[in-house]
Design a protein around this motif. Sequence first.
Motif, mmCIF file in Angstrom:
data_model
loop_
_atom_site.group_PDB
_atom_site.id
_atom_site.type_symbol
_atom_site.label_atom_id
_atom_site.label_comp_id
_atom_site.label_asym_id
_atom_site.label_seq_id
_atom_site.Cartn_x
_atom_site.Cartn_y
_atom_site.Cartn_z
ATOM 1 N N PHE A 95 91.671 81.126 31.847
ATOM 2 C CA PHE A 95 91.112 81.007 33.463
ATOM 3 C C PHE A 95 90.814 79.509 33.566
ATOM 4 N N PHE A 96 90.114 78.918 32.507
ATOM 5 C CA PHE A 96 89.470 77.531 32.740
ATOM 6 C C PHE A 96 90.301 76.523 32.089
ATOM 7 N N GLY A 97 91.298 76.919 31.196
ATOM 8 C CA GLY A 97 91.708 76.069 30.229
ATOM 9 C C GLY A 97 93.109 75.458 30.805
ATOM 10 N N THR A 125 87.806 83.082 43.189
ATOM 11 C CA THR A 125 87.186 84.156 43.910
ATOM 12 C C THR A 125 86.911 85.351 42.975
ATOM 13 N N LEU A 126 86.287 86.398 43.239
ATOM 14 C CA LEU A 126 85.862 87.481 42.376
ATOM 15 C C LEU A 126 87.455 88.301 42.259
ATOM 16 N N ASP A 127 88.279 88.293 42.953
ATOM 17 C CA ASP A 127 89.525 88.916 42.888
ATOM 18 C C ASP A 127 90.303 88.088 41.778
ATOM 19 N N ASP A 128 90.100 86.867 41.945
ATOM 20 C CA ASP A 128 90.728 86.040 40.734
ATOM 21 C C ASP A 128 90.316 86.413 39.332
ATOM 22 N N ILE A 129 88.766 86.558 39.419
ATOM 23 C CA ILE A 129 88.235 86.842 37.836
ATOM 24 C C ILE A 129 88.778 88.318 37.591
ATOM 25 N N VAL A 130 88.743 89.052 38.359
ATOM 26 C CA VAL A 130 89.229 90.576 38.128
ATOM 27 C C VAL A 130 90.615 90.398 37.617
ATOM 28 N N ALA A 131 91.419 89.643 38.284
ATOM 29 C CA ALA A 131 92.910 89.843 37.909
ATOM 30 C C ALA A 131 93.159 89.053 36.674
ATOM 31 N N ALA A 132 92.493 88.133 36.163
ATOM 32 C CA ALA A 132 92.353 87.281 35.085
ATOM 33 C C ALA A 132 92.063 88.257 34.080
ATOM 34 N N LEU A 133 91.042 88.700 34.065
ATOM 35 C CA LEU A 133 90.607 89.728 33.170
ATOM 36 C C LEU A 133 91.414 90.992 32.886
ATOM 37 N N ASN A 134 91.956 91.729 33.874
ATOM 38 C CA ASN A 134 92.965 92.568 33.769
ATOM 39 C C ASN A 134 94.382 92.253 32.901
ATOM 40 N N ARG A 135 94.574 90.885 32.996
ATOM 41 C CA ARG A 135 95.642 90.477 32.075
ATOM 42 C C ARG A 135 95.281 90.421 30.578
ATOM 43 N N VAL A 136 94.005 90.485 30.329
ATOM 44 C CA VAL A 136 93.337 90.234 28.928
ATOM 45 C C VAL A 136 93.390 91.687 28.394
ATOM 46 N N HIS A 137 92.735 92.680 29.337
ATOM 47 C CA HIS A 137 92.513 94.266 29.100
ATOM 48 C C HIS A 137 92.378 94.705 30.533
ATOM 49 N N GLU A 138 93.132 95.676 30.529
ATOM 50 C CA GLU A 138 93.209 96.559 31.964
ATOM 51 C C GLU A 138 91.876 97.417 31.846
ATOM 52 N N ASP A 171 95.652 70.976 31.725
ATOM 53 C CA ASP A 171 95.229 70.106 30.784
ATOM 54 C C ASP A 171 95.166 68.526 31.543
ATOM 55 N N GLY A 172 94.166 68.093 31.229
ATOM 56 C CA GLY A 172 94.073 66.605 31.969
ATOM 57 C C GLY A 172 93.836 66.523 33.568
ATOM 58 N N SER A 173 94.003 67.681 34.152
ATOM 59 C CA SER A 173 93.709 67.714 35.504
ATOM 60 C C SER A 173 92.171 67.642 35.945
ATOM 61 N N TRP A 174 91.931 66.907 36.951
ATOM 62 C CA TRP A 174 90.458 66.831 37.477
ATOM 63 C C TRP A 174 90.304 67.534 38.752
ATOM 64 N N ALA A 175 91.387 67.769 39.359
ATOM 65 C CA ALA A 175 91.111 68.246 40.827
ATOM 66 C C ALA A 175 90.557 69.618 40.683
ATOM 67 N N PRO A 176 89.397 69.786 41.481
ATOM 68 C CA PRO A 176 88.890 71.269 41.417
ATOM 69 C C PRO A 176 89.709 72.449 41.799
ATOM 70 N N LEU A 177 89.679 73.424 41.064
ATOM 71 C CA LEU A 177 90.630 74.478 41.452
ATOM 72 C C LEU A 177 89.358 75.783 41.615
ATOM 73 N N THR A 178 89.462 76.240 42.915
ATOM 74 C CA THR A 178 88.567 77.216 43.153
ATOM 75 C C THR A 178 89.138 78.592 42.725
ATOM 76 N N GLY A 217 82.588 75.347 36.732
ATOM 77 C CA GLY A 217 81.613 74.854 37.567
ATOM 78 C C GLY A 217 82.159 73.523 38.283
ATOM 79 N N LYS A 218 82.940 72.936 37.524
ATOM 80 C CA LYS A 218 83.423 71.487 37.914
ATOM 81 C C LYS A 218 84.973 71.655 38.135
ATOM 82 N N PHE A 219 85.673 72.126 37.032
ATOM 83 C CA PHE A 219 87.235 72.156 37.112
ATOM 84 C C PHE A 219 87.497 73.264 37.907
ATOM 85 N N ARG A 220 87.119 74.479 37.336
ATOM 86 C CA ARG A 220 87.242 76.069 38.291
ATOM 87 C C ARG A 220 85.786 75.945 38.949
#
Length: 640
Positions: free
Chosen positions: A455-457, A469-482, A460-467, A327-330
């Motif tokens: 995805f959120f971690g 999208t749904l595509d980013d969520i899907v891609a990150a989940l697929n890296r954990v489990h296809e 470390d130490g960075s404050w700059a917001p990182l946005t 919400g704040k960092f991501r």
Amino acid sequence: MTFWRSATFAATVVVALGAAAQPPGVPFPPPPVEPRDVPYPGVIALDVDASDVQRGIFRARERVPVAQAGAMTLFYPEWLPGKHAPRGAINLLSGIEISAGGKPLEWRRDPVNVYAFHVDVPAGVRALDLTFQFVSPTQTNQGRIVATREMLNLQWEAVLLYPAGYYASRIRVAPSVKLPEGWRFAAALDGAVTNSDTTRFAETDLETLVDSPLFAGKYYRLVDLDRGAARPVRLNMFADRPDQLAASTEQLEPHRNLVQQAYRLFGSQHFDHYDFLFALTDRMGGIGLEHHRSSENGLDSSYFTDWSAAASERDTLAHEFVHSWNGKFRRPADLWTPSYDTPMRGSLLWVYEGLTQYYGFVLAARSGLWSQQDARAALAMTAATYQHRVGREWRSVADTTNDPILSARRPAPWRSWLRNEDYYSEGLLVWLDADTLIRERTNGASSLDDFARAFFGGGDGSWAPLTYTLDDIVAALNRVHENDWAAFFRARIDEAGVAPPLDGLMRGGYRLVFKEERSEFQREAEAYGRTADFSYSLGLFFGENGNVTGVQWDGPAFNQGVTVGSQVVAVNGVSYSNESLRRAVTAAKSERVTIELLIKSGDQYRTIALDYRGGLRYPHLERDAAASDRLGEILSPRSH
């Protein structure tokens, strides 16, 4: 001329005259200039006098540097982070005066955007001087109370005007605040220097200022939640009375555990320090609002003094802390905006808030703020809500992401049918579904925690917001489990009329069942909140004194015309009490009698008969021995 020709001619004349008589439209003025990613010339001095807590009037004085003569637009913040909506309290902004070199200047409110103020800067002027007041609510029907004789909550966006045309992050501000004599304060702002009753903070950017609210009060206690850490986390407690600050070592320990369990989940910290601003109050308005390096938390004054009864509120700090990562960092890409006059879009609030709600529950359990039994009871109550949320027939979770703008959290007459911000808790159930699915298919080798850490971690130490999208969520989940995660979310978030989202509970090893006795968690929550829940029997939810605050659409009470705002005065001829109604519902099941309620609506009374025989029904989770206890694994604390 024949009749039809005469009529046609007359109609033609009327139409022609009508068309000619239409007034010309008034053209809209040009919109203010779009914000640019360039530095604003100079530093705004903002001085706030918040010492008038008797009347709750905040007096602001600004000096705004200007680089050139001509037309200038100043904005009052409208679209506020964390509120996801145009909720700036423009109606409470008053007494605006603008001058330059001691000479008053005329200002004009924009006729379309009422948050915008136009002023013509004379030649040779190098700064504008502004004075105005924020007249905060004095009664709850005016808005949230933010100032009492014991404490206050200063949100900087309420007491500032800023120049149009610049990113908030590129506008520099030097803020100060004057507080009542002897009061202590807490804020995430840096460089505080106090002289008498006025504190000046280090120069910062407007984005950081708005993201760094201040709590202050007579009665204050500071607790270090991460002793000796290079990046301290502090619990700043303010109370109506000093005895309400008397948290014991045993009560504080779960709050310390919360910090460590969050670090073990995310594997990073996106702040140099973090401040929980925590009001224990029955006088100032409640709040739970996230910020990058702090959070605003306002709960009942008995949070510590009636610890066991307050269990239902003990996930609040966990939820707001998770927001520092989600919400704040991501941040969802369409919720990030360059300034407070740019509209937000909340299409991913089911991630921003729903996933945060999920991990708020999880971390409350892992830290010991909740027992596992508490967490299961809270999940049972959540699951029951959405099993019976009949509005799911016509409205998707995705559509509820518009609710911060549509309803602004106003009470709803038929919430079970209308729905309202269901992306929070139905979103929670969807993320539980995803977590248990990953655990099942990988035999426990992977989980949603792996996604959260990756995805959120990062950074470390960075404050700059990182946005994202749904595509980013899907891609990150697929890296954990296809998996076809896009279809997974489409079916659960975008579609209406689908089955209640209970798969995560069942895959987690539990079934939702209903019993005649409340769980201890629900019993304490109702006593603490002074409520009574008959949603799954009579279709009624009560506040104090028999006041109806919820009616289940198409339930027994609904079908007898009972509405929110009614009051049940008597049950079967006896004065109403929660317990008398429970006895009547139980008796109707065994004795096969109707339940008579005397209803008061305004100045009118009527008696209704509810032919209901199902007995009391309260939600519980029942262990399914045939399935792995994945939910127990999810709620267990992490050692590393």
